[in-house]
Design a protein around this motif. Sequence first.
Motif, PDB file in Angstrom:
ATOM      1  N   UNK A 115     -12.180  33.795 -43.136  1.00 16.07           N
ATOM      2  CA  UNK A 115     -12.186  32.763 -44.499  1.00 16.07           C
ATOM      3  C   UNK A 115     -11.833  31.298 -44.075  1.00 16.07           C
ATOM      4  N   UNK A 116     -12.321  30.420 -44.708  1.00 13.82           N
ATOM      5  CA  UNK A 116     -11.925  29.261 -44.611  1.00 13.82           C
ATOM      6  C   UNK A 116     -11.110  29.027 -45.847  1.00 13.82           C
ATOM      7  N   UNK A 117     -10.056  28.833 -45.840  1.00 12.69           N
ATOM      8  CA  UNK A 117      -9.080  28.872 -46.945  1.00 12.69           C
ATOM      9  C   UNK A 117      -9.003  30.192 -47.523  1.00 12.69           C
ATOM     10  N   UNK A 118      -9.625  30.141 -48.653  1.00 17.89           N
ATOM     11  CA  UNK A 118      -9.619  31.695 -49.357  1.00 17.89           C
ATOM     12  C   UNK A 118     -11.188  32.187 -49.382  1.00 17.89           C
ATOM     13  N   UNK A 119     -12.065  31.336 -48.987  1.00 21.68           N
ATOM     14  CA  UNK A 119     -13.477  31.650 -49.117  1.00 21.68           C
ATOM     15  C   UNK A 119     -13.916  32.323 -47.887  1.00 21.68           C
ATOM     16  N   UNK A 120     -14.777  33.704 -48.051  1.00 19.71           N
ATOM     17  CA  UNK A 120     -15.527  34.238 -46.979  1.00 19.71           C
ATOM     18  C   UNK A 120     -16.673  33.440 -46.432  1.00 19.71           C
ATOM     19  N   UNK A 121     -16.539  33.095 -45.231  1.00 19.24           N
ATOM     20  CA  UNK A 121     -17.627  32.285 -44.532  1.00 19.24           C
ATOM     21  C   UNK A 121     -18.275  32.966 -43.458  1.00 19.24           C
ATOM     22  N   UNK A 122     -17.876  34.297 -42.885  1.00 12.43           N
ATOM     23  CA  UNK A 122     -18.431  34.965 -42.068  1.00 12.43           C
ATOM     24  C   UNK A 122     -17.749  36.269 -41.696  1.00 12.43           C
ATOM     25  N   UNK A 123     -18.490  36.593 -40.323  1.00 10.93           N
ATOM     26  CA  UNK A 123     -17.349  37.912 -39.811  1.00 10.93           C
ATOM     27  C   UNK A 123     -17.747  37.658 -38.272  1.00 10.93           C
TER      28      UNK A 123
END
Length: 179
Positions: A73-81
């Motif tokens: 997560x970047x801050x609270x947003x899922x951006x990858x794995x």
Amino acid sequence: MKWPLPLSHDRLDDGAVSLRSYEPGDAEELYSALCDDRVWEHIPRTAPADFGTLDADIGAAVASGTWLTFTVRRERTVVGRTSLIWDPAEPGGVEIGGTQFTPAVWGTGINGRAKTLLIREVFANGAEWIRFRTDERNLRSAAAIRKLGATDLGVRQDTIVRRDGSTRRSRFFRLDPPE
């Protein structure tokens, strides 16, 4: 099969980027982040049709006992794995791989920050080395791995089969613990 490293945390955080052990509840947001054909260009399997399929794929890898997958997560947003992959035949270290990010964060340093968190954790828990690999054609990924300080071991035939049926040639890298 017991995971070889007694990881101290199931959540790693540097203030802006966090990694948490993957949970099925992450699947829908992760699928939304990764539903761009560019994300799957160098991945051997086709993109999942929906978030349920993505969850099943990750669940099967984790159930094998050789994968630990993290939602990034970047801050609270899922951006990858990204994942830690253990090969019982090579118990001294792990591979960091299975990494995919939404193109919206490519080139922003998120990948490097996420990998740095994992690298610190893995070495703090006794790994003797970390391996990375990428398809020989994935120049962007190879450049990102080099930025981490990993030694390029060159290209060699791999056992991974590409979607087109060819056997992948992978570029391998190794990172040793800091002295």
